[in-house]
Design a protein around this motif. Structure first.
Motif, PDB file in Angstrom:
ATOM      1  N   UNK A 201       0.832  -1.213   0.000  1.00 16.29           N
ATOM      2  CA  UNK A 201       0.000   0.000   0.000  1.00 16.29           C
ATOM      3  C   UNK A 201       0.862   1.257   0.000  1.00 16.29           C
ATOM      4  N   UNK A 202       1.941   1.251   0.787  1.00 18.08           N
ATOM      5  CA  UNK A 202       2.823   2.425   0.845  1.00 18.08           C
ATOM      6  C   UNK A 202       3.574   2.607  -0.460  1.00 18.08           C
ATOM      7  N   UNK A 206       3.579   5.921  -2.986  1.00 18.51           N
ATOM      8  CA  UNK A 206       4.769   6.615  -3.497  1.00 18.51           C
ATOM      9  C   UNK A 206       4.714   6.703  -5.022  1.00 18.51           C
ATOM     10  N   UNK A 207       4.291   5.635  -5.684  1.00 20.12           N
ATOM     11  CA  UNK A 207       4.223   5.626  -7.144  1.00 20.12           C
ATOM     12  C   UNK A 207       3.156   6.598  -7.650  1.00 20.12           C
ATOM     13  N   UNK A 208       2.032   6.615  -6.960  1.00 23.50           N
ATOM     14  CA  UNK A 208       0.948   7.518  -7.377  1.00 23.50           C
ATOM     15  C   UNK A 208       1.372   8.975  -7.269  1.00 23.50           C
ATOM     16  N   UNK A 213      12.369   8.931  -5.338  1.00 17.59           N
ATOM     17  CA  UNK A 213      13.524   8.916  -4.412  1.00 17.59           C
ATOM     18  C   UNK A 213      13.116   8.360  -3.058  1.00 17.59           C
ATOM     19  N   UNK A 214      11.962   8.790  -2.587  1.00 18.46           N
ATOM     20  CA  UNK A 214      11.474   8.273  -1.305  1.00 18.46           C
ATOM     21  C   UNK A 214      11.194   6.775  -1.397  1.00 18.46           C
ATOM     22  N   UNK A 220      15.187   0.257   0.083  1.00 17.26           N
ATOM     23  CA  UNK A 220      16.484  -0.112   0.683  1.00 17.26           C
ATOM     24  C   UNK A 220      16.331  -0.479   2.155  1.00 17.26           C
ATOM     25  N   UNK A 221      15.560   0.324   2.872  1.00  9.64           N
ATOM     26  CA  UNK A 221      15.342   0.032   4.284  1.00  9.64           C
ATOM     27  C   UNK A 221      14.536  -1.247   4.467  1.00  9.64           C
TER      28      UNK A 221
END
Length: 378
Positions: A201-202, A206-208, A213-214, A220-221
């Motif tokens: 969902x997150x 971000x894509x929407x 970059x985020x 990575x995290x």
């Protein structure tokens, strides 16, 4: 002079023919010699009682008759005693250290017998043998000796049982460690599966919003939080895998490089207990050796493969010390006085499977190799 030479020749032949620990061989020889001495003295005493005239003469038929009678009387109880007490202790696979001193017990009784017959200058050995009180004294001495042998035999067998229990407990500990590791893997996998929809969902958000970059930082995290994907199974054999997993964690905790290439099926002619003892002792010794080494290149290399009817195992590790061995090629422990019990157990198991075990050091490495053969396959 001739008698001494003959005795020396017989002893030399005996120790050359019997390939065993010197102390164990000497213990057996002296025990049988003490029994033989009692038989001879008892026969001579009975000959003096039933045939007093012939008893003072050399090599008469009466002597053979009494000797045969004494042997008949002693044969059954002695054979039962030897089978139930002495043989299990002598045949037991012990460290060998105790036999360096146990031979002193029958040697002491042998010296008492020699002193009784030959230490008395006022009477000849024949006169002493013909006296019933001396025969009774020797009989009492041998009864005491056999009681002490019984206690010694029980202690040796109990020691072997303790070593067997230690090996089995070691196996159980490593299996428990494997079970714990598997449970942790399952728990981590379940947690990751439960949380994955939140991560999706997150990511979609971000894509929407075009926050690439985020999203990159977040991925990575997220990858760092994934469960450890390290090997949870080194080989198909359950016993070997449990040991390898246990020491893999130990090596990781001590920053020791741990390399494993093992192919052992679950169904194999070597028992699970024996496999655990072989791998457990060899890898434990390798781990202890690496702990004592300095530098960053400490490593343990484990290889095993079933080839035809033979199981071949090698465990190599960093080692800059000196290998100490006894005269009969037994390794001396670096952790305590005496022989290395672990390596001796490995040798005994290899011998049980008609195999071989070899240890050597070369170029800063310790090399241990074991081969076990299927006894049912010619």
């Amino acid at each position: 002079m001739s008698a001494n030479f003959t005795l020396s020749s017989h002893l030399t032949f005996y120790f050359m023919a019997v390939k065993n620990l010197f102390g164990k061989t000497l213990f057996t020889l002296l025990t049988i010699s003490n029994l033989a001495n009692l038989t001879v003295v008892s026969a001579k005493c009975l000959e003096g009682f039933f045939f007093p005239v012939l008893a003072t003469q050399d090599y008469r038929w009466s002597s053979s008759l009494m000797f045969f009678a004494v042997e008949i009387c002693l044969s059954v109880p002695v054979l039962l005693y030897m089978k139930m007490v002495i043989v299990p202790a002598v045949k037991s696979e012990s460290s060998g250290l105790e036999w360096r001193y146990l031979w002193l017990i029958p040697a002491t009784f042998y010296l008492i017998w020699c002193y009784l017959l030959y230490g008395n200058s006022s009477h000849s050995s024949l006169e002493i043998a013909l006296q019933p009180k001396n025969t009774l004294f020797l009989f009492a001495i041998n009864i005491g000796a056999f009681l002490i042998y019984y206690v010694v035999a029980r202690l040796i067998l109990e020691q072997n049982k303790s070593l067997e229990l230690r090996d089995k407990n070691h196996q159980l500990i490593m299996q428990a460690m494997q079970y714990k590791n598997l449970q942790e893997k399952i728990t981590d996998a379940r947690r990751a599966k439960h949380d994955v929809r939140h991560h999706i969902a997150l990511i979609q958000e971000y894509l929407t919003e075009g926050k690439l970059d985020a999203l990159h930082d977040y991925l990575n995290e997220y990858s760092k939080s994934l469960p450890d994907n390290s090997l949870v199974r080194f080989c198909e054999n359950t016993a070997a895998n449990a040991v390898l997993l246990y020491f893999a964690q130990q090596a990781k905790d001590n920053c020791i490089n741990y390399f494993v290439k093992v192919k052992i099926p679950n169904d194999i002619f070597v028992s699970d207990t024996d496999i655990s003892v072989i791998f457990g002792n060899l890898i434990e010794n390798a781990l202890e050796s690496c702990k004592n080494e300095s530098g960053n290149d400490r490593k343990i290399l484990i290889r095993a493969n079933l080839t035809g009817s033979s199981l071949c195992i090698t465990v190599d590790n960093t080692f800059s010390g000196t290998l100490k061995c006894t005269n009969d090629d037994k390794l001396v422990s670096t952790k305590h006085k005496g022989l290395g019990l672990g390596t001796q157990s490995v040798k005994n198991i290899a011998a049980h499977y008609n195999g071989v075990c070899h240890f050597k050091t070369e170029d800063g490495m310790f090399y241990a190799s074991v081969m076990c053969c299927n006894k049912t396959d010619n």
